[in-house]
Design an enzyme around this catalytic site. Sequence first.
Site, PDB file in Angstrom:
ATOM      1  N   SER A 113     -46.628   0.019  22.106  1.00  0.00           N
ATOM      2  CA  SER A 113     -46.835  -0.890  23.083  1.00  0.00           C
ATOM      3  C   SER A 113     -45.340  -1.455  23.511  1.00  0.00           C
ATOM      4  O   SER A 113     -44.711  -1.811  22.845  1.00  0.00           O
ATOM      5  CB  SER A 113     -47.675  -2.308  22.184  1.00  0.00           C
ATOM      6  OG  SER A 113     -47.547  -3.343  23.197  1.00  0.00           O
TER       7      SER A 113
ATOM      8  N   CYS B 270     -50.931 -14.124  17.133  1.00  0.00           N
ATOM      9  CA  CYS B 270     -52.288 -14.683  17.187  1.00  0.00           C
ATOM     10  C   CYS B 270     -52.289 -16.002  16.493  1.00  0.00           C
ATOM     11  O   CYS B 270     -52.961 -17.014  17.087  1.00  0.00           O
ATOM     12  CB  CYS B 270     -53.062 -13.718  17.027  1.00  0.00           C
ATOM     13  SG  CYS B 270     -52.785 -12.005  17.252  1.00  0.00           S
TER      14      CYS B 270
HETATM   15  N1  PLP Z   1     -50.661  -3.624  16.033  1.00  0.00           N
HETATM   16  C1  PLP Z   1     -49.437  -4.234  15.593  1.00  0.00           C
HETATM   17  C2  PLP Z   1     -48.893  -3.715  14.490  1.00  0.00           C
HETATM   18  C3  PLP Z   1     -48.848  -5.233  16.596  1.00  0.00           C
HETATM   19  O1  PLP Z   1     -47.845  -5.925  16.022  1.00  0.00           O
HETATM   20  C4  PLP Z   1     -49.439  -5.573  17.651  1.00  0.00           C
HETATM   21  C5  PLP Z   1     -48.859  -6.802  18.704  1.00  0.00           C
HETATM   22  O2  PLP Z   1     -49.091  -7.775  18.244  1.00  0.00           O
HETATM   23  C6  PLP Z   1     -50.494  -4.771  18.326  1.00  0.00           C
HETATM   24  C7  PLP Z   1     -50.957  -3.791  17.496  1.00  0.00           C
HETATM   25  C8  PLP Z   1     -51.037  -5.052  19.453  1.00  0.00           C
HETATM   26  O3  PLP Z   1     -50.369  -4.683  20.655  1.00  0.00           O
HETATM   27  P1  PLP Z   1     -50.716  -5.238  22.080  1.00  0.00           P
HETATM   28  O4  PLP Z   1     -50.041  -6.713  22.074  1.00  0.00           O
HETATM   29  O5  PLP Z   1     -50.047  -4.232  22.980  1.00  0.00           O
HETATM   30  O6  PLP Z   1     -52.174  -5.108  22.328  1.00  0.00           O
END
Ligand code: PLP
Length: 377
Positions: free
Chosen positions: A199, A326
């Site tokens: 990401s 979150c």
């Molecule tokens: N997986 C992990 C370990 C993350 O820290 C996050 C981001 O908070 C995500 C997935 C989700 O990514 P995105 O914000 O690009 O949807």
Amino acid sequence: MRVYFDNAATTPLDPSVIAVMTEAMNHLFGNPSSIHADGRMARAAIEEARKKVAKLIGASIGEVFFTSGGTEANNMVLKNAVRDLGVRRIISSPIEHHAVLHTLHNLKKTSHIDVDMVAINEKGQISLDHLEDILRGSNVKTLVSLMHANNEIGTMIDLDAVSELCARYGALFHSDTVQTLGFYPINVSKTKIHFLNGSAHKFHGPKGVGFVYINADSMIKPFIDGGSQERNMRGGTENTAGIVGLAKALELAYTHVEERRAQMAHLRNLLISHLLEEFEDIQFVGDTEGGSYKVLNVSFPPTPKSELMLFNLDIAGISASGGSACSSGAEGGSHVLDALAIDPTRKCIRFSFSHLNTEENVLFLIDKLKSMTPVLK
Ligand code: PLP
């Protein structure tokens, strides 16, 4: 002064990423699917970005697909591995990101797959022995989904060890590498991994864009139906500027990975030593020695002031969080801390670093903490 210690939630954009994105927004406005010159220019920039990303992780160009971010990529891999590859069982852990855990919850209900959780210890480390036991316990088609580094506590898995176990028992392996891409070298031509994801906003790129790596031997079908974009894997007009920005940010991250790592690790160590030397009853959550150099999760003793610590840090000019982004705003508790059975009366705060942080930032934080938590006499 404002100090930003919430880099596991998101990172500020690198100025040279903004520059290539601005250039793309100004000049690469054509629809990449159009066959005229404006379209072809945008298409060429996207393919160039794909080439860069593929090279940086040791993948083939045809194995990298751009998505809207890490969440979409996790959904895509897990749901479509069940739908398209005959996966009937997923092994995961209780401290995965909600983008994995909530997807598994839904899959269990809608596709009636089995979900097994691997045991973790008090630092959040998975038990490889338990993983092997579970793998050995059934012959149904299995996928193992374990994050490379945990976003709340920084605890990591050994990608090679897990991938070898998966290979030994014929299981597919997905790792949510959102927190480590750009920070740790990952080479899919050496590590037997079937799916991983990134990401851009976690490595100083833009929000709303990410990518998924899908090993050519485990190709799934589209998650989002529509046009033939992303080599028929994801319908929807491409986010050209975002994709170009992602590739630039990842390239910069790996070009400077060693110096950035040294600086962030130094600041993390500096914070650890000041906390231990100057404050009462400090504990750390996670794997302080072997965990990610990006994250330090500090557990402060319960006091009348500790409940409001995050709020007071914010007022004092410091951005940090109570867990994942979150839950940080809502302060609604953390499934990761719950899974580790952390004493709920203590206050856990995640400080997460970037190369833009300085020693002065750490000392500023220490100074502000002195009015918030008991100091050693
Ligand atoms: N997986 C992990 C370990 C993350 O820290 C996050 C981001 O908070 C995500 C997935 C989700 O990514 P995105 O914000 O690009 O949807």
